[in-house]
Write an enzyme that holds these catalytic residues in place. Structure first.
Site, mmCIF file in Angstrom:
data_model
loop_
_atom_site.group_PDB
_atom_site.id
_atom_site.type_symbol
_atom_site.label_atom_id
_atom_site.label_comp_id
_atom_site.label_asym_id
_atom_site.label_seq_id
_atom_site.Cartn_x
_atom_site.Cartn_y
_atom_site.Cartn_z
ATOM 1 C CB ALA A 165 10.489 -45.928 -21.921
ATOM 2 N N GLY A 221 8.691 -40.177 -12.972
ATOM 3 C CA GLY A 221 8.243 -39.896 -14.331
ATOM 4 C C GLY A 221 6.935 -39.141 -14.451
ATOM 5 C CE1 TYR A 264 3.455 -42.872 -15.590
ATOM 6 C CE2 TYR A 264 1.764 -42.611 -13.909
ATOM 7 C CZ TYR A 264 2.135 -42.969 -15.198
ATOM 8 O OH TYR A 264 1.180 -43.426 -16.073
ATOM 9 N NE ARG A 267 16.137 -58.587 -17.676
ATOM 10 C CZ ARG A 267 14.882 -58.700 -17.291
ATOM 11 N NH1 ARG A 267 14.601 -58.917 -16.016
ATOM 12 N NH2 ARG A 267 13.892 -58.588 -18.151
ATOM 13 C CE LYS A 316 3.698 -46.230 -24.778
ATOM 14 N NZ LYS A 316 4.722 -45.608 -23.948
ATOM 15 C CB THR A 375 -0.580 -46.601 -22.257
ATOM 16 O OG1 THR A 375 0.380 -46.958 -21.277
ATOM 17 C CG2 THR A 375 -1.938 -47.146 -21.864
ATOM 18 C CG ASP A 412 6.461 -42.254 -24.301
ATOM 19 O OD1 ASP A 412 5.586 -41.575 -23.737
ATOM 20 O OD2 ASP A 412 6.304 -43.449 -24.612
ATOM 21 C CB SER A 426 -5.013 -44.281 -17.686
ATOM 22 O OG SER A 426 -4.654 -43.212 -18.525
HETATM 23 P P1 NDP Z 1 9.611 -52.400 -21.840
HETATM 24 O O1 NDP Z 1 8.856 -53.599 -21.405
HETATM 25 O O2 NDP Z 1 9.602 -52.016 -23.276
HETATM 26 O O3 NDP Z 1 11.149 -52.553 -21.412
HETATM 27 C C1 NDP Z 1 11.484 -53.009 -20.129
HETATM 28 C C2 NDP Z 1 12.968 -52.830 -19.886
HETATM 29 O O4 NDP Z 1 13.237 -53.125 -18.517
HETATM 30 C C3 NDP Z 1 13.868 -53.758 -20.715
HETATM 31 O O5 NDP Z 1 15.038 -53.079 -21.043
HETATM 32 C C4 NDP Z 1 14.136 -54.896 -19.716
HETATM 33 O O6 NDP Z 1 15.348 -55.590 -19.998
HETATM 34 C C5 NDP Z 1 14.268 -54.111 -18.446
HETATM 35 N N1 NDP Z 1 14.049 -54.881 -17.204
HETATM 36 C C6 NDP Z 1 12.907 -55.444 -16.767
HETATM 37 N N2 NDP Z 1 13.076 -55.978 -15.543
HETATM 38 C C7 NDP Z 1 14.377 -55.739 -15.183
HETATM 39 C C8 NDP Z 1 15.163 -56.034 -14.033
HETATM 40 N N3 NDP Z 1 14.651 -56.706 -12.994
HETATM 41 N N4 NDP Z 1 16.453 -55.625 -14.005
HETATM 42 C C9 NDP Z 1 16.967 -54.943 -15.058
HETATM 43 N N5 NDP Z 1 16.290 -54.653 -16.189
HETATM 44 C C10 NDP Z 1 14.996 -55.038 -16.244
HETATM 45 O O7 NDP Z 1 9.064 -51.213 -20.916
HETATM 46 P P2 NDP Z 1 8.991 -49.657 -21.267
HETATM 47 O O8 NDP Z 1 10.267 -49.268 -21.918
HETATM 48 O O9 NDP Z 1 7.712 -49.337 -21.936
HETATM 49 O O10 NDP Z 1 8.886 -48.988 -19.798
HETATM 50 C C11 NDP Z 1 10.050 -48.889 -18.976
HETATM 51 C C12 NDP Z 1 9.723 -48.027 -17.756
HETATM 52 O O11 NDP Z 1 9.390 -46.703 -18.175
HETATM 53 C C13 NDP Z 1 8.518 -48.528 -16.947
HETATM 54 O O12 NDP Z 1 8.788 -48.333 -15.577
HETATM 55 C C14 NDP Z 1 7.398 -47.606 -17.386
HETATM 56 O O13 NDP Z 1 6.422 -47.446 -16.391
HETATM 57 C C15 NDP Z 1 8.165 -46.306 -17.617
HETATM 58 N N6 NDP Z 1 7.499 -45.394 -18.568
HETATM 59 C C16 NDP Z 1 7.142 -44.146 -18.108
HETATM 60 C C17 NDP Z 1 6.520 -43.248 -18.944
HETATM 61 C C18 NDP Z 1 6.148 -41.901 -18.416
HETATM 62 O O14 NDP Z 1 5.438 -41.154 -19.113
HETATM 63 N N7 NDP Z 1 6.613 -41.518 -17.237
HETATM 64 C C19 NDP Z 1 6.210 -43.580 -20.349
HETATM 65 C C20 NDP Z 1 6.671 -44.908 -20.754
HETATM 66 C C21 NDP Z 1 7.277 -45.773 -19.861
HETATM 67 P P3 NDP Z 1 15.388 -56.840 -21.025
HETATM 68 O O15 NDP Z 1 15.491 -56.243 -22.393
HETATM 69 O O16 NDP Z 1 16.582 -57.584 -20.619
HETATM 70 O O17 NDP Z 1 14.105 -57.617 -20.817
#
Ligand code: NDP
Length: 272
Positions: free
Chosen positions: A131, A238, A217, A152, A66, A62, A102, A15
């Protein structure tokens, strides 16, 4: 007494929040401490309640807490309500107030820091997890020509469309629905990059002046960013979103808007 804040998550070893908030505090001469609470996955509530009872003023949240933090709140601000999740709580008297910064952090980074207006643009968001859900309304409020969400699991994207259709031109589908259309801004809000994977996309989604934004990020040139680069897109990760959401939280807690540019530069890891 010095006011205390913390970030709660599990794991927390990577973090950046303490570094970001302490930089804000130093620059704005605020007397506060900001620590970490690595709560066991089954005791978010007990860990946070102990911090609150000891006089803690607020927390950032985080993964994976959440949703639990949202349920824990006694009052929800509109952005937390529509995201169905919170990344920030404020403890005020007996109230536990939930916010979600976010999405606004992402939009502020794109528009203010990267100088890329969303108004009138064709925006594609890959992923429909937490996110993406938090980002949808702030993006629509910025007035894009369209916001297309592909996921997906198609049904999750369709649920987002149904929830936010009142707020603007939003479309949803699966990756196989991506046709020949190119987009002005492509946001990778999937977690695929955390495992070095590429969502099911081809280079044709990036128009020549496209901004390709990886929400993750510090991961360097991810497969998503590498594909975008091969199409001539401008790249961002990010880190700015992270710092901008922290700035929103800091202002909400302290009533002072911190400067973000130097903090982004301090923690940025070059993409390649
Ligand atoms: P979640 O676990 O809530 O959601 C994950 C998403 O990714 C789902 O839509 C999932 O699809 C999809 N997914 C996972 N693996 C694959 C793959 N191989 N191919 C296609 N789709 C895939 O995660 P978050 O929404 O919390 O986080 C998403 C991203 O955002 C992460 O990389 C996280 O690090 C980043 N983030 C960055 C922040 C920042 O401040 N910069 C803040 C919050 C998040 P399915 O529904 O089909 O499972």
């Amino acid at each position: 007494m010095t006011d205390r804040y913390a970030v709660v998550g599990n794991p927390l070893s990577h973090s950046k929040s303490p570094q970001i908030h302490m930089s804000f505090a130093k620059a704005s001469e605020q007397d506060l401490e900001y620590g970490t609470i690595e709560a066991p996955v089954d005791s978010f509530k007990a860990s946070v309640e102990a911090f609150r009872q000891a006089g803690g003023k607020g927390i950032n949240i985080t993964a994976p807490f959440k949703l639990e933090a949202f349920a824990f709140a006694t009052r929800k601000m509109p952005r937390a309500e529509y995201a169905g999740a919170t990344n920030c709580l404020k403890f005020e008297n007996d109230e536990i107030i939930a916010e979600n910064f976010d999405g606004i952090g992402l939009v502020n980074d794109i528009q203010r820091n990267l100088g890329f207006s969303l108004a009138g643009k064709r925006v594609l968001m890959l992923g429909a997890g937490g996110a993406a859900r938090g980002a949808a309304i702030p993006i629509l409020e910025a007035g894009p020509a369209s916001l297309t969400i592909v996921n997906r699991t198609r049904a999750t994207a369709e649920a987002l469309q149904a929830a936010f259709v009142h707020a603007g031109p939003i479309r949803a589908g699966g990756f196989t629905d991506l046709g020949s259309e190119a987009y002005d801004i492509v946001l990778n809000a999937t977690s695929a990059s955390l495992r070095g994977e590429l969502p099911m996309i081809t280079g044709s989604i990036f128009n020549p002046d496209c901004l390709a934004y990886e929400l993750a990020y510090g991961k360097g040139l991810t497969p998503f960013l590498a594909l975008a680069r091969s199409q001539g897109a401008r790249l961002a990760d990010g880190v700015g979103m992270l710092v901008e959401q922290a700035a929103e939280a800091f202002e909400w807690w302290r009533g002072i808007r911190p400067e973000t540019g130097s903090v982004i530069e301090m923690i940025r890891v070059p993409i390649a």
